[in-house]
Design a protein around this motif. Structure first.
Motif, PDB file in Angstrom:
ATOM      1  N   PHE A  32     -26.737  67.701 -76.892  1.00  0.00           N
ATOM      2  CA  PHE A  32     -26.287  68.285 -75.627  1.00  0.00           C
ATOM      3  C   PHE A  32     -26.828  69.699 -75.439  1.00  0.00           C
ATOM      4  CE2 PHE A  32     -23.343  70.602 -72.929  1.00  0.00           C
ATOM      5  CZ  PHE A  32     -23.095  69.718 -71.895  1.00  0.00           C
ATOM      6  N   THR A  33     -26.686  70.538 -76.463  1.00  0.00           N
ATOM      7  CA  THR A  33     -27.098  71.936 -76.345  1.00  0.00           C
ATOM      8  C   THR A  33     -28.596  72.057 -76.118  1.00  0.00           C
ATOM      9  OG1 THR A  33     -25.262  72.589 -77.763  1.00  0.00           O
ATOM     10  CG2 THR A  33     -27.032  74.191 -77.490  1.00  0.00           C
ATOM     11  N   GLU A  34     -29.375  71.288 -76.860  1.00  0.00           N
ATOM     12  CA  GLU A  34     -30.832  71.319 -76.682  1.00  0.00           C
ATOM     13  C   GLU A  34     -31.209  70.847 -75.278  1.00  0.00           C
ATOM     14  OE1 GLU A  34     -34.952  69.604 -78.695  1.00  0.00           O
ATOM     15  OE2 GLU A  34     -33.029  68.967 -79.517  1.00  0.00           O
ATOM     16  N   MET A  35     -30.587  69.763 -74.821  1.00  0.00           N
ATOM     17  CA  MET A  35     -30.875  69.238 -73.482  1.00  0.00           C
ATOM     18  C   MET A  35     -30.498  70.274 -72.417  1.00  0.00           C
ATOM     19  SD  MET A  35     -32.067  66.493 -71.903  1.00  0.00           S
ATOM     20  CE  MET A  35     -31.784  65.005 -72.845  1.00  0.00           C
TER      21      MET A  35
ATOM     22  N   GLU B 263     -26.544  52.355 -67.702  1.00  0.00           N
ATOM     23  CA  GLU B 263     -27.087  51.829 -68.965  1.00  0.00           C
ATOM     24  C   GLU B 263     -28.530  52.270 -69.197  1.00  0.00           C
ATOM     25  OE1 GLU B 263     -26.402  47.593 -68.868  1.00  0.00           O
ATOM     26  OE2 GLU B 263     -24.240  47.845 -69.098  1.00  0.00           O
ATOM     27  N   TYR B 264     -28.884  53.460 -68.668  1.00  0.00           N
ATOM     28  CA  TYR B 264     -30.224  54.004 -68.863  1.00  0.00           C
ATOM     29  C   TYR B 264     -30.300  54.888 -70.097  1.00  0.00           C
ATOM     30  CZ  TYR B 264     -31.485  52.354 -64.182  1.00  0.00           C
ATOM     31  OH  TYR B 264     -31.753  51.589 -63.076  1.00  0.00           O
ATOM     32  N   ILE B 265     -29.152  55.451 -70.503  1.00  0.00           N
ATOM     33  CA  ILE B 265     -29.122  56.252 -71.719  1.00  0.00           C
ATOM     34  C   ILE B 265     -27.930  55.841 -72.572  1.00  0.00           C
ATOM     35  CG2 ILE B 265     -30.272  58.233 -70.652  1.00  0.00           C
ATOM     36  CD1 ILE B 265     -27.553  59.695 -70.717  1.00  0.00           C
ATOM     37  N   GLU B 266     -28.035  56.123 -73.855  1.00  0.00           N
ATOM     38  CA  GLU B 266     -26.950  55.897 -74.810  1.00  0.00           C
ATOM     39  C   GLU B 266     -26.420  57.271 -75.202  1.00  0.00           C
ATOM     40  OE1 GLU B 266     -26.410  54.164 -79.346  1.00  0.00           O
ATOM     41  OE2 GLU B 266     -28.227  53.688 -78.232  1.00  0.00           O
ATOM     42  N   VAL B 267     -25.095  57.406 -75.263  1.00  0.00           N
ATOM     43  CA  VAL B 267     -24.462  58.662 -75.644  1.00  0.00           C
ATOM     44  C   VAL B 267     -23.741  58.457 -76.964  1.00  0.00           C
ATOM     45  CG1 VAL B 267     -22.792  60.432 -74.956  1.00  0.00           C
ATOM     46  CG2 VAL B 267     -24.183  59.300 -73.214  1.00  0.00           C
ATOM     47  N   LYS B 268     -24.003  59.355 -77.899  1.00  0.00           N
ATOM     48  CA  LYS B 268     -23.360  59.290 -79.215  1.00  0.00           C
ATOM     49  C   LYS B 268     -22.535  60.549 -79.391  1.00  0.00           C
ATOM     50  CE  LYS B 268     -25.997  60.015 -82.835  1.00  0.00           C
ATOM     51  NZ  LYS B 268     -26.994  59.821 -83.906  1.00  0.00           N
ATOM     52  N   LYS B 269     -21.245  60.369 -79.676  1.00  0.00           N
ATOM     53  CA  LYS B 269     -20.357  61.501 -79.932  1.00  0.00           C
ATOM     54  C   LYS B 269     -19.917  61.428 -81.384  1.00  0.00           C
ATOM     55  CE  LYS B 269     -18.750  61.666 -75.182  1.00  0.00           C
ATOM     56  NZ  LYS B 269     -18.789  62.997 -74.644  1.00  0.00           N
ATOM     57  N   GLU B 270     -20.091  62.545 -82.085  1.00  0.00           N
ATOM     58  CA  GLU B 270     -19.733  62.582 -83.499  1.00  0.00           C
ATOM     59  C   GLU B 270     -19.275  63.987 -83.860  1.00  0.00           C
ATOM     60  OE1 GLU B 270     -23.319  61.742 -85.737  1.00  0.00           O
ATOM     61  OE2 GLU B 270     -24.480  63.058 -84.447  1.00  0.00           O
ATOM     62  N   PHE B 271     -18.730  64.128 -85.056  1.00  0.00           N
ATOM     63  CA  PHE B 271     -18.355  65.442 -85.556  1.00  0.00           C
ATOM     64  C   PHE B 271     -19.302  65.832 -86.667  1.00  0.00           C
ATOM     65  CE2 PHE B 271     -14.492  64.541 -83.316  1.00  0.00           C
ATOM     66  CZ  PHE B 271     -14.057  65.803 -82.903  1.00  0.00           C
ATOM     67  N   VAL B 272     -19.784  67.068 -86.612  1.00  0.00           N
ATOM     68  CA  VAL B 272     -20.592  67.640 -87.680  1.00  0.00           C
ATOM     69  C   VAL B 272     -19.740  68.767 -88.236  1.00  0.00           C
ATOM     70  CG1 VAL B 272     -22.746  68.799 -88.273  1.00  0.00           C
ATOM     71  CG2 VAL B 272     -22.728  67.044 -86.488  1.00  0.00           C
ATOM     72  N   GLY B 273     -19.184  68.514 -89.429  1.00  0.00           N
ATOM     73  CA  GLY B 273     -18.152  69.418 -89.924  1.00  0.00           C
ATOM     74  C   GLY B 273     -16.946  69.251 -89.019  1.00  0.00           C
ATOM     75  N   LYS B 274     -16.512  70.343 -88.422  1.00  0.00           N
ATOM     76  CA  LYS B 274     -15.381  70.259 -87.492  1.00  0.00           C
ATOM     77  C   LYS B 274     -15.813  70.415 -86.043  1.00  0.00           C
ATOM     78  CE  LYS B 274     -12.019  71.775 -90.825  1.00  0.00           C
ATOM     79  NZ  LYS B 274     -10.703  72.310 -91.006  1.00  0.00           N
ATOM     80  N   LYS B 275     -17.115  70.469 -85.830  1.00  0.00           N
ATOM     81  CA  LYS B 275     -17.622  70.661 -84.469  1.00  0.00           C
ATOM     82  C   LYS B 275     -18.073  69.333 -83.867  1.00  0.00           C
ATOM     83  CE  LYS B 275     -19.261  75.375 -84.867  1.00  0.00           C
ATOM     84  NZ  LYS B 275     -20.397  76.278 -84.658  1.00  0.00           N
ATOM     85  N   PRO B 276     -17.662  69.076 -82.620  1.00  0.00           N
ATOM     86  CA  PRO B 276     -18.138  67.855 -81.954  1.00  0.00           C
ATOM     87  C   PRO B 276     -19.603  68.017 -81.548  1.00  0.00           C
ATOM     88  CG  PRO B 276     -16.796  69.154 -80.460  1.00  0.00           C
ATOM     89  CD  PRO B 276     -16.761  69.857 -81.786  1.00  0.00           C
TER      90      PRO B 276
ATOM     91  N   THR C  25     -22.571  65.899 -79.162  1.00  0.00           N
ATOM     92  CA  THR C  25     -22.955  64.810 -78.269  1.00  0.00           C
ATOM     93  C   THR C  25     -24.470  64.747 -78.246  1.00  0.00           C
ATOM     94  OG1 THR C  25     -20.995  65.193 -76.907  1.00  0.00           O
ATOM     95  CG2 THR C  25     -22.787  63.943 -75.898  1.00  0.00           C
ATOM     96  N   SER C  26     -25.000  63.535 -78.426  1.00  0.00           N
ATOM     97  CA  SER C  26     -26.451  63.336 -78.400  1.00  0.00           C
ATOM     98  C   SER C  26     -26.788  62.181 -77.469  1.00  0.00           C
ATOM     99  CB  SER C  26     -26.977  63.013 -79.801  1.00  0.00           C
ATOM    100  OG  SER C  26     -26.681  64.052 -80.693  1.00  0.00           O
ATOM    101  N   TYR C  27     -28.023  62.197 -76.994  1.00  0.00           N
ATOM    102  CA  TYR C  27     -28.479  61.190 -76.042  1.00  0.00           C
ATOM    103  C   TYR C  27     -29.781  60.557 -76.513  1.00  0.00           C
ATOM    104  CZ  TYR C  27     -25.575  64.242 -73.144  1.00  0.00           C
ATOM    105  OH  TYR C  27     -24.564  65.019 -72.654  1.00  0.00           O
TER     106      TYR C  27
END
Length: 96
Positions: free
Chosen positions: A31-34, A56-69, A71-73
């Motif tokens: 998200f931040t890079e985009m 359905e043109y993009i896939e969104v992945k939400k995860e935690f890295v450490g304690k920070k959420p 979002t990637s596409y």
């Protein structure tokens, strides 16, 4: 002869064109890079990415890295096909 109505309405926005363009040449983009690449606000990027996800043109992945959420596409095959068709139609419209 190509009619302008044959262009994909999902890609009319500058932000959506940007999202798709970035994802066509990258695997996962967070998200931040985009946001930085497109000079978009959080809300603007979120709303446009949600619309592309619903189509359905993009896939969104939400995860935690450490304690920070995080979002990637990434682009889906359906999205890759639709965007390629859109670009091809633009080129036809421009007479190339």
């Amino acid at each position: 002869m190509l009619n302008i109505n044959q262009l994909n309405k999902e890609f009319e926005s500058r932000v959506r064109l940007g999202i798709m363009s970035v994802l066509m040449v990258n695997d996962w983009v967070d998200f931040t890079e985009m946001k930085n690449l497109l000079s978009a606000t959080d809300g603007n990027l979120a709303s446009h990415s949600t619309a592309l996800e619903k189509a359905e043109y993009i896939e969104v992945k939400k995860e935690f890295v450490g304690k920070k959420p995080r979002t990637s596409y990434r682009v889906t095959q359906k999205g890759r096909d639709a965007f390629t068709e859109h670009i091809n139609n633009l080129e036809k419209l421009l007479g190339r």
